[in-house]
Design a protein around this motif. Structure first.
Motif, mmCIF file in Angstrom:
data_model
loop_
_atom_site.group_PDB
_atom_site.id
_atom_site.type_symbol
_atom_site.label_atom_id
_atom_site.label_comp_id
_atom_site.label_asym_id
_atom_site.label_seq_id
_atom_site.Cartn_x
_atom_site.Cartn_y
_atom_site.Cartn_z
ATOM 1 N N GLN A 160 37.197 -75.995 -34.054
ATOM 2 C CA GLN A 160 38.325 -76.746 -34.825
ATOM 3 C C GLN A 160 38.682 -77.843 -34.023
ATOM 4 O O GLN A 160 39.426 -79.090 -34.851
ATOM 5 C CB GLN A 160 39.777 -75.861 -34.965
ATOM 6 N N VAL A 161 38.904 -77.987 -32.897
ATOM 7 C CA VAL A 161 39.218 -79.340 -31.991
ATOM 8 C C VAL A 161 38.421 -80.224 -31.720
ATOM 9 O O VAL A 161 38.445 -81.544 -32.201
ATOM 10 C CB VAL A 161 40.063 -78.693 -30.647
ATOM 11 N N CYS A 162 37.288 -79.817 -31.257
ATOM 12 C CA CYS A 162 36.246 -80.965 -30.901
ATOM 13 C C CYS A 162 34.654 -80.015 -30.990
ATOM 14 O O CYS A 162 34.069 -79.693 -30.217
ATOM 15 C CB CYS A 162 36.390 -81.277 -29.676
ATOM 16 N N PRO A 163 34.274 -79.730 -32.359
ATOM 17 C CA PRO A 163 32.980 -78.978 -32.391
ATOM 18 C C PRO A 163 31.834 -79.942 -31.702
ATOM 19 O O PRO A 163 30.885 -79.216 -31.391
ATOM 20 C CB PRO A 163 32.839 -78.801 -33.776
ATOM 21 N N ALA A 164 31.949 -81.216 -31.684
ATOM 22 C CA ALA A 164 30.601 -81.739 -30.846
ATOM 23 C C ALA A 164 30.464 -81.760 -29.587
ATOM 24 O O ALA A 164 29.581 -81.958 -28.805
ATOM 25 C CB ALA A 164 30.895 -83.380 -31.368
ATOM 26 N N TYR A 165 31.554 -81.152 -28.955
ATOM 27 C CA TYR A 165 31.634 -80.885 -27.335
ATOM 28 C C TYR A 165 30.460 -79.840 -27.022
ATOM 29 O O TYR A 165 29.912 -79.793 -25.932
ATOM 30 C CB TYR A 165 32.775 -80.628 -26.957
ATOM 31 N N GLU A 166 30.193 -78.895 -27.843
ATOM 32 C CA GLU A 166 29.524 -77.815 -27.812
ATOM 33 C C GLU A 166 27.998 -78.323 -27.151
ATOM 34 O O GLU A 166 27.259 -77.500 -26.589
ATOM 35 C CB GLU A 166 29.103 -76.920 -28.954
ATOM 36 N N GLY A 167 27.605 -79.384 -27.489
ATOM 37 C CA GLY A 167 26.333 -79.813 -27.305
ATOM 38 C C GLY A 167 25.917 -80.631 -26.043
ATOM 39 O O GLY A 167 25.103 -81.036 -25.874
ATOM 40 N N VAL A 168 27.138 -80.829 -25.371
ATOM 41 C CA VAL A 168 27.176 -81.721 -24.110
ATOM 42 C C VAL A 168 26.680 -81.094 -22.886
ATOM 43 O O VAL A 168 25.758 -81.784 -22.360
ATOM 44 C CB VAL A 168 28.640 -82.126 -23.606
ATOM 45 N N PHE A 169 26.930 -79.881 -22.830
ATOM 46 C CA PHE A 169 26.153 -79.056 -21.627
ATOM 47 C C PHE A 169 25.426 -77.951 -22.089
ATOM 48 O O PHE A 169 25.755 -77.474 -23.078
ATOM 49 C CB PHE A 169 27.410 -78.536 -20.695
ATOM 50 N N ASN A 170 24.412 -77.614 -21.454
ATOM 51 C CA ASN A 170 23.586 -76.383 -21.708
ATOM 52 C C ASN A 170 24.189 -75.116 -21.811
ATOM 53 O O ASN A 170 24.204 -74.394 -22.780
ATOM 54 C CB ASN A 170 22.260 -76.255 -20.953
ATOM 55 N N ASP A 171 24.955 -75.056 -20.818
ATOM 56 C CA ASP A 171 25.968 -73.850 -20.834
ATOM 57 C C ASP A 171 27.450 -74.314 -21.157
ATOM 58 O O ASP A 171 28.201 -74.816 -20.084
ATOM 59 C CB ASP A 171 25.745 -73.224 -19.351
ATOM 60 N N LEU A 172 27.854 -73.836 -22.223
ATOM 61 C CA LEU A 172 29.203 -74.317 -22.581
ATOM 62 C C LEU A 172 30.213 -73.819 -21.734
ATOM 63 O O LEU A 172 31.406 -74.444 -21.464
ATOM 64 C CB LEU A 172 29.605 -74.005 -23.945
#
Length: 388
Positions: A160-172
């Motif tokens: 809800q806050v920043c869904p695009a961040y999930e793809g930045v690092f391989n391990d969230l």
């Protein structure tokens, strides 16, 4: 038989009834708190019974969660023989009575009566190093469950806050990812220096620049909920703290396992690592207390239930699940690790055989856990490593 004290344990206090011999009560039932004053009163009654009968009395009580442990520790310190009963056995014995009466005083009386009937067996005693290892592994299991729940909550908030961040690092949920996320939520500009500070210098410059560029390209929602952002910030701080606690527990488990040679023996089984081996030993204890592997299987609750009446015998039965659920869970994980990629050749072959017979997946895994427990018993009993 000699004097006995039936002790009904509760959370903050216990009720006891003393007997000089069967059917002859010594005084009335008393309630004592789990404090030094309460234990001193129990010691006085024990001393009075010993003076009156010339025999040192024994104490009989139920295993009541963790409440009975403080009483058990005191009895061991004053060197009083005690019996700890399985609640299932005492409940079954109480159910044989014609009258239905449930009070703490009656329960204490009944525990003493079970002793005089010969329905109690000596309670198995754990070595101190096994008890310490068990505390650590169970706390690690509890902290792991909290960590998993925290990750689920954090992921829901991040969507809800920043869904695009999930793809930045391989391990969230790696330590680096969580620390970068913490800086973002705190309004800190992410630069190469910030990435190096959080991730260390082990990563290359190209990797660091790629992460900085991806973070700068994040499209944050224009209307962010302050409440959701604050909640996510709290969850990230909790996750980082829980990671540190889990690492600390893992270090303590490794230190405690060094004093137990059986842990190294179980690590020779393919698919079983440090934590699984420590958990299995902590839940099994001393293998010599079991007369055979079937007793150990029953202790784990993996033995099949039996139901027959007259000419009828049930052909479809489930496992009893009356043993240690933590031991069953550890065995289940060991089987999963063993059959994945055919790490454990013998267990994998047995798994394939049962599947070819048409057995469902869970039934097959439980059968493999039963077989693995037989192997574990043989290893611990003989003191020899596992051979593929």
């Amino acid at each position: 038989m000699g004097p006995v004290i039936g002790l009904d344990v509760a959370k903050e206090n216990s009720v006891f009834q003393s007997f000089t011999q069967r059917g002859e009560a010594y005084g009335k039932s008393e309630t004592i708190p789990h404090t030094p004053e309460g234990f001193r009163r129990l010691d006085e009654v024990i001393h009075q019974l010993e003076e009156r009968t010339g025999i040192r009395p024994v104490v009989v009580m139920e295993a009541t969660g963790h409440y009975h442990r403080i009483v058990e520790v005191h009895l061991e310190q004053v060197n009083i023989e005690h019996f700890i009963l399985n609640p299932l056995l005492s409940k079954r014995s109480k159910g044989a009575q014609l009258r239905k009466v449930k009070t703490d005083a009656v329960d204490a009386w009944h525990l003493a009566e079970m002793y005089y009937r010969g329905d109690v067996q000596p309670h198995r005693k754990w070595a101190d190093h096994l008890t310490e290892l068990q505390h650590l592994t169970r706390q690690h299991e509890f902290m792991t469950s909290l960590f998993v729940q925290s990750k689920l909550n954090a992921r829901a908030l991040l969507d809800q806050v920043c869904p695009a961040y999930e793809g930045v690092f391989n391990d969230l949920f790696s330590k680096t990812s969580l620390r970068v996320m913490l800086h973002l939520l705190q309004g800190i500009v992410i630069t190469e220096e910030v990435i190096i500070e959080t991730a260390g210098s082990s990563h290359g410059k190209a990797w660091i620049r790629s992460k900085v560029e991806r973070i700068r390209d994040l499209q944050m929602p224009q209307r962010q909920s302050v409440a959701q952002k604050t909640a996510l910030l709290c969850m990230v701080e909790i996750l980082l703290a829980q990671q540190e606690q889990l690492v600390r527990l893992e270090v303590q488990i490794q230190e405690a396992a060094k004093e137990i040679p059986e842990v190294e023996l179980l690590k020779t089984i393919p698919g079983i690592g440090n934590k699984l081996a420590a958990t299995l030993i902590a839940e099994i204890g001393d293998a010599k207390q079991f007369e055979g592997p079937k007793q150990l299987v029953a202790y784990a609750g993996l033995d099949p239930s039996v139901h027959s009446s007259g000419q009828f015998t049930a052909s479809s039965t489930r496992i009893t699940k009356r043993g240690s659920k933590r031991l069953r869970r550890a065995l289940y994980l060991a089987i999963q690790c063993g059959i994945r990629g055919s790490v454990n050749v013998r267990i994998r072959a047995y798994y394939e055989k049962k599947r070819q017979e048409g057995k469902p997946y869970k039934v097959t895994v439980i059968a493999c856990a039963n077989k693995l427990l037989h192997h574990i018993y043989a290893i611990l009993k003989k003191g020899l490593p596992y051979i593929q």
